[in-house]
Motif scaffolding. Structure first.
Motif, PDB file in Angstrom:
ATOM      1  N   LEU A  96       0.888  -1.159  -0.033  1.00 18.49           N
ATOM      2  CA  LEU A  96      -0.026   0.054   0.061  1.00 18.49           C
ATOM      3  C   LEU A  96       0.982   1.209   0.087  1.00 18.49           C
ATOM      4  O   LEU A  96       0.329   2.231  -0.261  1.00 18.49           O
ATOM      5  CB  LEU A  96      -0.864   0.034   1.235  1.00 18.49           C
ATOM      6  N   TRP A  97       1.977   1.209   0.192  1.00 20.48           N
ATOM      7  CA  TRP A  97       3.042   2.357   0.546  1.00 20.48           C
ATOM      8  C   TRP A  97       3.861   2.416  -1.010  1.00 20.48           C
ATOM      9  O   TRP A  97       4.501   3.383  -0.745  1.00 20.48           O
ATOM     10  CB  TRP A  97       3.662   2.170   1.742  1.00 20.48           C
ATOM     11  N   GLU A  98       3.637   1.653  -1.935  1.00 17.71           N
ATOM     12  CA  GLU A  98       4.175   1.737  -3.163  1.00 17.71           C
ATOM     13  C   GLU A  98       3.539   3.210  -3.761  1.00 17.71           C
ATOM     14  O   GLU A  98       2.734   3.411  -3.717  1.00 17.71           O
ATOM     15  CB  GLU A  98       4.102   0.622  -3.811  1.00 17.71           C
ATOM     16  N   PRO A  99       4.777   3.921  -4.420  1.00 20.09           N
ATOM     17  CA  PRO A  99       4.138   5.196  -5.148  1.00 20.09           C
ATOM     18  C   PRO A  99       3.557   5.086  -6.182  1.00 20.09           C
ATOM     19  O   PRO A  99       2.664   5.952  -6.623  1.00 20.09           O
ATOM     20  CB  PRO A  99       5.964   5.588  -5.394  1.00 20.09           C
ATOM     21  N   ASP A 100       3.239   3.833  -6.701  1.00 10.55           N
ATOM     22  CA  ASP A 100       2.144   3.711  -7.855  1.00 10.55           C
ATOM     23  C   ASP A 100       0.923   3.647  -7.449  1.00 10.55           C
ATOM     24  O   ASP A 100      -0.091   3.640  -8.075  1.00 10.55           O
ATOM     25  CB  ASP A 100       2.711   2.488  -8.885  1.00 10.55           C
ATOM     26  N   LEU A 101       0.443   3.690  -6.209  1.00 14.40           N
ATOM     27  CA  LEU A 101      -0.625   3.571  -5.559  1.00 14.40           C
ATOM     28  C   LEU A 101      -1.247   5.171  -5.124  1.00 14.40           C
ATOM     29  O   LEU A 101      -0.214   5.825  -4.987  1.00 14.40           O
ATOM     30  CB  LEU A 101      -0.764   2.638  -4.294  1.00 14.40           C
ATOM     31  N   GLN A 103      -1.505   7.544  -3.092  1.00 14.79           N
ATOM     32  CA  GLN A 103      -1.020   7.541  -1.473  1.00 14.79           C
ATOM     33  C   GLN A 103      -2.204   8.543  -0.851  1.00 14.79           C
ATOM     34  O   GLN A 103      -2.355   8.415   0.410  1.00 14.79           O
ATOM     35  CB  GLN A 103       0.265   8.262  -1.485  1.00 14.79           C
ATOM     36  N   ASP A 104      -2.790   9.606  -1.608  1.00 16.52           N
ATOM     37  CA  ASP A 104      -3.743  10.393  -0.885  1.00 16.52           C
ATOM     38  C   ASP A 104      -5.048   9.506  -0.412  1.00 16.52           C
ATOM     39  O   ASP A 104      -5.370   9.598   0.619  1.00 16.52           O
ATOM     40  CB  ASP A 104      -4.198  11.480  -1.676  1.00 16.52           C
ATOM     41  N   VAL A 106      -4.651   6.063   0.521  1.00 11.12           N
ATOM     42  CA  VAL A 106      -4.047   5.134   1.243  1.00 11.12           C
ATOM     43  C   VAL A 106      -3.838   6.066   2.684  1.00 11.12           C
ATOM     44  O   VAL A 106      -4.201   5.621   3.707  1.00 11.12           O
ATOM     45  CB  VAL A 106      -2.777   4.811   0.915  1.00 11.12           C
ATOM     46  N   SER A 107      -3.463   7.400   2.633  1.00 14.60           N
ATOM     47  CA  SER A 107      -3.593   8.061   3.687  1.00 14.60           C
ATOM     48  C   SER A 107      -5.019   8.424   4.262  1.00 14.60           C
ATOM     49  O   SER A 107      -5.214   8.284   5.504  1.00 14.60           O
ATOM     50  CB  SER A 107      -2.926   9.472   3.448  1.00 14.60           C
TER      51      SER A 107
END
Length: 548
Positions: A96-101, A103-104, A106-107
Motif C-alpha cells: 500500500l505504500w508503493e508510489p504507484d498507488l 497515496q492520498d 491510502v492516507s
C-alpha cells in the motif's frame, strides 16, 4: 465525498469493517483467535501451532520464560519466529505504500480507520514495561505465585507435557527484556482495516492471512510465536481512561487483566498502586524525601520503573489526586492572604519543585497561582476573561519589519508558512490545571513559544525540544525584554560578525532590564509563575523540567 478522499461507498465499507472489529474486541473469542492463528501459520506454509492461552501479558511472559528454560519444552516449541516477520507483515500492508498507488487514498483510509477504531489505550509503553518488570521483580508475591501456578497449569494443559516445578536458573533483566522484545504487541487496527478496504488496489500483493489477522487482532493482546507453539494473551478485562483517552483511574487500576495483573495510572503517568488506593497523604506528598518516594515506587513497581527524575511527577500526581484545597487543609497551612471569598496559601516547594500558591474559594474550588500574587481576588481571576492578541503579534502579522525584529531574538512567528498554522512543538503538551496553551512562535533550535491562559495579559512560556520549559514574562513584552537583556549580556564586542539585536529592541519599543539586579528581579518573577504553569507532556503525563 468525505473529506478524507474516500468515496461514500468506501466509507460505508470501512464503517462495516470497523463495526466488526469493535464487536470482536468487545467480546473476544479465544477459540476464534486460536483458529485464526492456525490460519496465519497455514497461510505461510506452516502447520498450525499448539496454542497456549494465558490470562495476561505477565503470564504470557512467564510462559515463554518456562518454555525457554526447559529442554523438553524448548524442543516442543521450536525456535522463536523473528519479529517482524511474514506472519503479520503481509505483503499487502507493505504494498500500500508503493508510489504507484494513490497515496492520498491510502492516507485517507488510514486516517478514517484510526478515527473509527483508535489504537487501544491499554497498548501502552507502561503496560509493556510493567509486565516485564513484575516478572523480573515481583512486587506482589501472592499475585506472582498465583500467576506462575496458573501459567504452569496452562502450559501443561495446552501442550500435554509435564512442566517442571522450577523455572530454570535465575534470569537477568536482560533475559526478561529479550523475551519482552520477542512479543508481538497488540496489532493496531488502522493498517489492517485500511488494507482490508483497499486490497483490490494491490491485487498483485500477497494478501494471504489478512482475514485471519483481522479475526485475531481484536481478540488478543501481547502474543509470542514459535515454530510449533503460539502463546496468546487476551485484552484486559477492565480499562479506564480520561477525557483525552489516556489511561487514568482515580480509585483503582487503570488496566486490569483477568488474573489480577494490573497497572495504575494518573492521566497516562505510571504511578504506584498506593498512590491511587488508599492515596498518599498530604504530609507524605510534601514531607517525604526523594529517596523515600523512590523506595516506595521501587517496592511497588519494580526497581527503576520510576527513575530519580520521575520523583517530582509522583508527587505532582499524588497532589492532583488529593486536590489542592485538600492539600492546603491537611497540611494546616496558614493563609498568606484572605478576603471574604478567597484564601491564599503558600504551597511547600517540595510538592512541585517550584514555588506556587493555592487559591481556595469559599465554595471549595481551588487552583494554582503564582507565588508572588498577594491579592486573593486577583489570584481568583488570574488568566481569566476575554483573551486578547498581543499588540506585537498583530503588528508582526501586518508588518514584515516587525516580524524581522522578533526574529532577531530567535522568535519566529511565521507559523502559517512553516507549519501550515499548526502547532510547531515536537509533541503535544498542556498546562497543569488545563489552562489554555496557544503556540504563537518557534525558535530556530526546535523550541516553541506559547501564550498561557486567557485574559488581557497572558504569560509567555518557552518549551525546548528536550523536555525543558521556562516562563519568560507576564506578557509578550516582558518576555521579549528578558530575552533581549540576556542577548545583550552575551554579546561579544570582539566579534564583528555577530548580529547586534539592540536596534531591533528599540524598534519594538522594548525596555530590557539593564542592571544585574533588575534582570534578577525579572527572572524571580518568572520563576514565581512557573509552578502554576508547569508544562506536561500529554501522551505520558511527564512534567517538563524547569530551566531557570
Amino acid at each position: 465525498m468525505p473529506a478524507n478522499g474516500l468515496t461514500d461507498e468506501q466509507h460505508r465499507t470501512l464503517e462495516g469493517l470497523a463495526a466488526r472489529w469493535r464487536e470482536r474486541a468487545a467480546d473476544p473469542d479465544p477459540d476464534a483467535a486460536e483458529r485464526a492463528v492456525g490460519d496465519l501459520y497455514r497461510s505461510r506454509g506452516a502447520a498450525p501451532p499448539a496454542v497456549v492461552r494465558c490470562a495476561s501479558p505477565l503470564a504470557g511472559l512467564l510462559a515463554v520464560h518456562i518454555l525457554r528454560s526447559d529442554a523438553a519444552l524448548r524442543d516442543r516449541a521450536g525456535a522463536p519466529l523473528a519479529t517482524p516477520d511474514p506472519l503479520t507483515d503481509h505483503g499487502l500492508l507493505q504494498r500500500l505504500w508503493e508510489p504507484d498507488l494513490p497515496q492520498d487514498l491510502v492516507s485517507g483510509a488510514l486516517t478514517a480507520a484510526e478515527a473509527l477504531v483508535p489504537a487501544p489505550a491499554w497498548n501502552s509503553y507502561w503496560v509493556g514495561e510493567q509486565f516485564r518488570t513484575r516478572a523480573a521483580e515481583p512486587a506482589d508475591p501472592a499475585l506472582s505465585d498465583r500467576v506462575l501456578a496458573d501459567t504452569r497449569a496452562a502450559l501443561s494443559r495446552d501442550l500435554g507435557l509435564p512442566v517442571p516445578a522450577t523455572d530454570g536458573p535465575a534470569a537477568s533483566d536482560g533475559h526478561w527484556r529479550t523475551l519482552q522484545q520477542q512479543a508481538r504487541t497488540p496489532v493496531a487496527p488502522a493498517p489492517v482495516l485500511a488494507s482490508l478496504l483497499l486490497r483490490d488496489l494491490a491485487a498483485d500483493a500477497d494478501a494471504e492471512g489478512l482475514d485471519a489477522l483481522a479475526a485475531l487482532a481484536p481478540a488478543v493482546g501481547w502474543w509470542w510465536t514459535f515454530e510449533h507453539v503460539a502463546v496468546l494473551t487476551p485484552p484486559p478485562v477492565e480499562v479506564h481512561t480520561d477525557a483525552r483517552g489516556r489511561l487514568h483511574h482515580p480509585h483503582g487500576p487503570a488496566v486490569r487483566f483477568g488474573d489480577g495483573f494490573s497497572v495504575h495510572a494518573w492521566h497516562a503517568h505510571l504511578v504506584p498502586p498506593s498512590l491511587i488506593s488508599p492515596g498518599w497523604s498530604a504530609a507524605d506528598i510534601a514531607g517525604a524525601s526523594d529517596a523515600e518516594i523512590q523506595a516506595r515506587a521501587d517496592a511497588e513497581l519494580g526497581a527503576g520503573a520510576v527513575r530519580g527524575f520521575g520523583v517530582p511527577d509522583q508527587r505532582r500526581c499524588a497532589a492532583e489526586r488529593l486536590g489542592w484545597a485538600r492539600m492546603a487543609a491537611d497540611l494546616g497551612l496558614p493563609p498568606a492572604a484572605e478576603d471574604s471569598a478567597h484564601s491564599l496559601y503558600d504551597l511547600p516547594e517540595t510538592v512541585l519543585g517550584l514555588p506556587a500558591r493555592v487559591v481556595v474559594g469559599a465554595d471549595g474550588t481551588a487552583g494554582l497561582v503564582p507565588a508572588d500574587i498577594g491579592d486573593p481576588a486577583a489570584a481568583a481571576g488570574w488568566l481569566t476573561g476575554p483573551a486578547e492578541e498581543p499588540e506585537l503579534l498583530r503588528r508582526a502579522r501586518e508588518d514584515s519589519d516587525t516580524e524581522d525584529h522578533l526574529a532577531a531574538f530567535d522568535v519566529y512567528t511565521d507559523l502559517d508558512e512553516q507549519y501550515g498554522g499548526g502547532d510547531p512543538h515536537v509533541e503535544e503538551v498542556h498546562l497543569i490545571g488545563g489552562r489554555r496553551l496557544e503556540p504563537f512562535a518557534y525558535e530556530g533550535a526546535g523550541g516553541t513559544y506559547f501564550l498561557c491562559g486567557e485574559g488581557p495579559r497572558r504569560p509567555v512560556l518557552y518549551a525546548d525540544s528536550e523536555g525543558g520549559f521556562r516562563v519568560l514574562g507576564r506578557d509578550l513584552v516582558e518576555a521579549l525584554e528578558l530575552l533581549a537583556a540576556e542577548r545583550f549580556r552575551d554579546l561579544d564586542p570582539d566579534d564583528p560578525d555577530e548580529d547586534d539585536p539592540r536596534p531591533a529592541a528599540k524598534a519594538l519599543g522594548l525596555a530590557p532590564p539593564d542592571t544585574p539586579g533588575l534582570l534578577e528581579e525579572r527572572r524571580a518573577a518568572s520563576r514565581a509563575m512557573s509552578g502554576a504553569l508547569t508544562l506536561i507532556m500529554t501522551a505520558e503525563g511527564n512534567g517538563y523540567g524547569f530551566r531557570g
